[in-house]
Design a protein around this motif. Structure first.
Motif, short mmCIF file in Angstrom:
data_model
loop_
_atom_site.label_atom_id
_atom_site.label_comp_id
_atom_site.label_asym_id
_atom_site.label_seq_id
_atom_site.Cartn_x
_atom_site.Cartn_y
_atom_site.Cartn_z
N THR A 140 5.35 7.88 66.39
CA THR A 140 6.11 8.63 67.39
C THR A 140 5.22 9.09 68.53
O THR A 140 5.58 8.97 69.71
N ALA A 141 4.05 9.60 68.20
CA ALA A 141 3.12 10.05 69.24
C ALA A 141 2.64 8.88 70.09
O ALA A 141 2.49 9.03 71.31
N CYS A 142 2.43 7.74 69.48
CA CYS A 142 2.00 6.57 70.25
C CYS A 142 3.07 6.15 71.26
O CYS A 142 2.76 5.80 72.41
N TYR A 143 4.32 6.23 70.87
CA TYR A 143 5.39 5.76 71.74
C TYR A 143 5.82 6.78 72.80
O TYR A 143 6.46 6.40 73.79
N PHE A 144 5.47 8.05 72.61
CA PHE A 144 5.91 9.06 73.57
C PHE A 144 4.77 9.84 74.22
O PHE A 144 5.03 10.76 74.99
N HIS A 145 3.52 9.47 73.96
CA HIS A 145 2.41 10.29 74.45
C HIS A 145 2.33 10.33 75.97
O HIS A 145 1.83 11.30 76.55
N ASP A 146 2.82 9.30 76.65
CA ASP A 146 2.80 9.29 78.11
C ASP A 146 4.20 9.31 78.69
O ASP A 146 4.44 8.78 79.78
N ILE A 147 5.13 9.93 78.00
CA ILE A 147 6.50 10.02 78.52
C ILE A 147 6.51 10.85 79.82
O ILE A 147 7.38 10.69 80.67
N VAL A 148 5.51 11.72 79.96
CA VAL A 148 5.21 12.36 81.25
C VAL A 148 3.76 12.01 81.56
O VAL A 148 2.86 12.29 80.77
N SER A 149 3.54 11.38 82.70
CA SER A 149 2.17 11.01 83.10
C SER A 149 2.04 11.19 84.61
O SER A 149 2.47 10.34 85.39
N LEU A 150 1.48 12.31 85.00
CA LEU A 150 1.30 12.59 86.43
C LEU A 150 0.18 11.72 87.00
O LEU A 150 -0.77 11.37 86.29
N PRO A 151 0.28 11.32 88.26
CA PRO A 151 -0.76 10.48 88.88
C PRO A 151 -2.14 11.11 88.78
O PRO A 151 -2.28 12.34 88.72
N LYS A 152 -3.18 10.26 88.81
CA LYS A 152 -4.54 10.76 88.65
C LYS A 152 -4.95 11.72 89.76
O LYS A 152 -5.82 12.57 89.55
N ASN A 153 -4.33 11.60 90.93
CA ASN A 153 -4.68 12.51 92.02
C ASN A 153 -3.73 13.69 92.14
O ASN A 153 -3.75 14.43 93.12
N HIS A 154 -2.88 13.90 91.13
CA HIS A 154 -1.94 15.02 91.14
C HIS A 154 -2.67 16.30 90.73
O HIS A 154 -3.46 16.30 89.77
N PRO A 155 -2.44 17.41 91.41
CA PRO A 155 -3.16 18.65 91.08
C PRO A 155 -2.89 19.18 89.67
O PRO A 155 -3.68 19.93 89.12
N GLN A 156 -1.75 18.80 89.09
CA GLN A 156 -1.41 19.24 87.73
C GLN A 156 -1.64 18.16 86.68
O GLN A 156 -1.08 18.22 85.59
N ARG A 157 -2.47 17.19 87.01
CA ARG A 157 -2.73 16.06 86.11
C ARG A 157 -3.09 16.50 84.69
O ARG A 157 -2.65 15.92 83.71
N SER A 158 -3.89 17.54 84.57
CA SER A 158 -4.37 17.97 83.25
C SER A 158 -3.25 18.52 82.36
O SER A 158 -3.44 18.70 81.16
N ARG A 159 -2.08 18.79 82.94
CA ARG A 159 -0.96 19.32 82.16
C ARG A 159 -0.02 18.23 81.66
O ARG A 159 0.94 18.52 80.95
N SER A 160 -0.31 16.98 82.01
CA SER A 160 0.58 15.88 81.65
C SER A 160 0.89 15.84 80.15
O SER A 160 2.05 15.69 79.75
N SER A 161 -0.13 15.93 79.33
CA SER A 161 0.09 15.77 77.89
C SER A 161 0.90 16.92 77.30
O SER A 161 1.70 16.73 76.39
N ARG A 162 0.71 18.13 77.83
CA ARG A 162 1.51 19.27 77.37
C ARG A 162 2.98 19.07 77.76
O ARG A 162 3.89 19.34 76.95
N LEU A 163 3.20 18.61 78.97
CA LEU A 163 4.57 18.34 79.42
C LEU A 163 5.19 17.22 78.60
O LEU A 163 6.38 17.27 78.25
N ALA A 164 4.40 16.21 78.27
CA ALA A 164 4.90 15.10 77.47
C ALA A 164 5.27 15.55 76.07
O ALA A 164 6.28 15.11 75.50
N ALA A 165 4.47 16.45 75.50
CA ALA A 165 4.77 16.97 74.16
C ALA A 165 6.09 17.73 74.13
O ALA A 165 6.91 17.55 73.22
N ARG A 166 6.29 18.58 75.14
CA ARG A 166 7.55 19.35 75.20
C ARG A 166 8.75 18.43 75.40
O ARG A 166 9.80 18.61 74.78
#
Length: 233
Positions: free
Chosen positions: A53-79
């Motif tokens: 499940t984690a493999c298939y949804f880990h990047d369900i939210v993936s902000l661009p590398k130059n996005h200021p909130q990039r580091s929050r992508s994985s938390r957003l994906a988890a929620r």
């Protein structure tokens, strides 16, 4: 329910709900991460459904590398994953939610969240292996093209006399992140695979160096020695 059935259902959901032009975070990426995770998992005491499940949804939210909130992508994906499981997969075991969320949150390099479960360690390693080897090489230059970043500094490609800056040159990303990934691997199998694939990137760098010096057939032995030494140490 059999694991293969869950995989089939997840892929069906993603095909309907996760259309993306980002080839680094599409359904093929999720599928490859799962294939790698299975190799790493081996005989480890990890929950296969949580890992899948984690493999298939880990990047369900993936902000661009130059996005200021990039580091929050994985938390957003988890929620978002928890919301998806509750809404669209009501038969998914509720007791597995927390483990899935942690594995997704901890997979990200930029989030800096340490994986504490076997599943999280496996997913993190499997995802980071995607950044190495031939696929990793292709991804670096695909991203640099999308962001308009030059491939390398023609005067000083390996930053011998300047500061590394992967926001300015794609090749710098090898030193700022990719060649450091093997030391971050959480599992013995992941570490071995990472070193093997990082060596492929080093060989590419040595070939590039030779070509920049007018040698279209050889590789630069000095570059091989320099970066292989740093990989081993």
């Amino acid at each position: 329910m059999e694991l293969a059935q869950w995989q089939h259902r997840f892929e069906g959901w993603l095909e309907q709900h996760h259309a993306t032009d980002d080839s680094a975070h599409d359904i093929s990426h999720f599928r490859r991460v799962w294939m790698t995770a299975q190799k790493i998992m081996g005989d480890q005491a990890a929950d296969p459904l949580v890992t899948l499940t984690a493999c298939y949804f880990h990047d369900i939210v993936s902000l661009p590398k130059n996005h200021p909130q990039r580091s929050r992508s994985s938390r957003l994906a988890a929620r978002k994953t928890r919301d998806i499981l509750r809404r669209d997969f009501p038969d998914f075991p509720v007791e597995a939610y927390a483990a899935v969320e942690h594995a997704i949150e901890a997979h990200s390099f930029s989030a800096g969240i340490a994986p504490v479960t076997a599943e999280a360690k496996i997913v993190q390693d499997a995802d980071r292996l995607e950044a190495l080897g031939a696929i990793g090489l292709a991804r670096v230059f695909a991203v640099s093209g999308a962001l308009g970043v030059p491939l390398f500094d023609a005067v000083d490609p390996f930053a011998d006399a300047r500061e590394l800056n992967d926001a300015a040159y794609a090749l710098d990303h090898f030193q700022t992140k990719l060649l450091r990934l093997p030391e971050t691997m959480q599992t013995p199998a992941g570490r071995e695979l990472a070193r093997h694939n990082a060596d492929f990137l080093i060989h590419f760098m040595a070939k590039l160096s030779a070509e920049l010096q007018g040698d279209c057939l050889g590789v630069d032995s000095r570059v091989l020695s320099r970066f292989r030494h740093s990989l081993i140490s």
